[in-house]
Design an enzyme around this catalytic site. Sequence first.
Site, short mmCIF file in Angstrom:
data_model
loop_
_atom_site.label_atom_id
_atom_site.label_comp_id
_atom_site.label_asym_id
_atom_site.label_seq_id
_atom_site.Cartn_x
_atom_site.Cartn_y
_atom_site.Cartn_z
CG ASP A 48 -1.75 1.27 1.31
OD1 ASP A 48 -2.66 1.43 0.49
OD2 ASP A 48 -1.48 2.11 2.20
CD GLU A 131 -2.94 1.45 -3.09
OE1 GLU A 131 -4.05 1.91 -2.70
OE2 GLU A 131 -1.86 1.92 -2.73
CG ASP A 227 -1.43 3.09 5.73
OD1 ASP A 227 -2.44 3.47 5.10
OD2 ASP A 227 -0.62 3.87 6.27
#
Length: 251
Positions: A48, A131, A227
């Site tokens: 992340d 991501e 997170d």
Amino acid sequence: FYKSREIVGVMKNATVSRSGKHWDVSIQVEQEVPDPVHPHPKREIGVDMGIASTLTTSDGTHHEMPSLDALDRRIRHAQRAASRKKKHSANWRKACDRVAHLKERQANIRRDFQQKTTTALIHNHGLVAIEDLNVQGMTKSAKVTVEEPGKNVAAKAGLNRRILEQGWGEQRRMLEYKAKWAGGELIAVNAAGTSRTCSVCGYEAAENRTTQSRFKCKECGHTENADENAAKNILKRARHARIACGEGRAK
């Protein structure tokens, strides 16, 4: 030039570049290499990317980029000093060299962190999930006109600056080519909802993210660092994408 190591392969071209006061030469070579085999093909990790924590992985590790705030202040001070000098004078050139030196130092600190962190992630894990962030869209300036002056423009500008400082795009680029070199796999997944979805039961709600760093599921009561929870969701999505049809896989 100083040859720090032997040149392996057939030399094709050389590029000479200048960075601040330093000159570099990069030599491109052509060589045949065997298909790489990753040493840990079964290890998997989700990553992340954030601002409070630069990189947070699904195993609970937080990778923090060294603070650049002090260098930012020194750069602004040096820029103001240069603006007060007569252009093209000797003192003006010295002041501009000072600004360039500080910016180069800042870039080197960022690059050093990125290189070391991405190398460790790729070489220790056969699958790295990240991501699929649209950094360009995320850092668009707030539109301001006389008729519509806009809201929180200064806050948006500050957020954009913090995002760009993290170098998310460069980190992804490094992960992509290093995964190819190491024989690993990098999968980029849709980031929507990863920060507000419970990694245990899958319940999604904005209320799950109680604070910037705290996650508490309203359905099952699971609590975790926000997170870390997002990184686990990213890894789950990458596993599903790989099983389905390889969607989001880095090419």
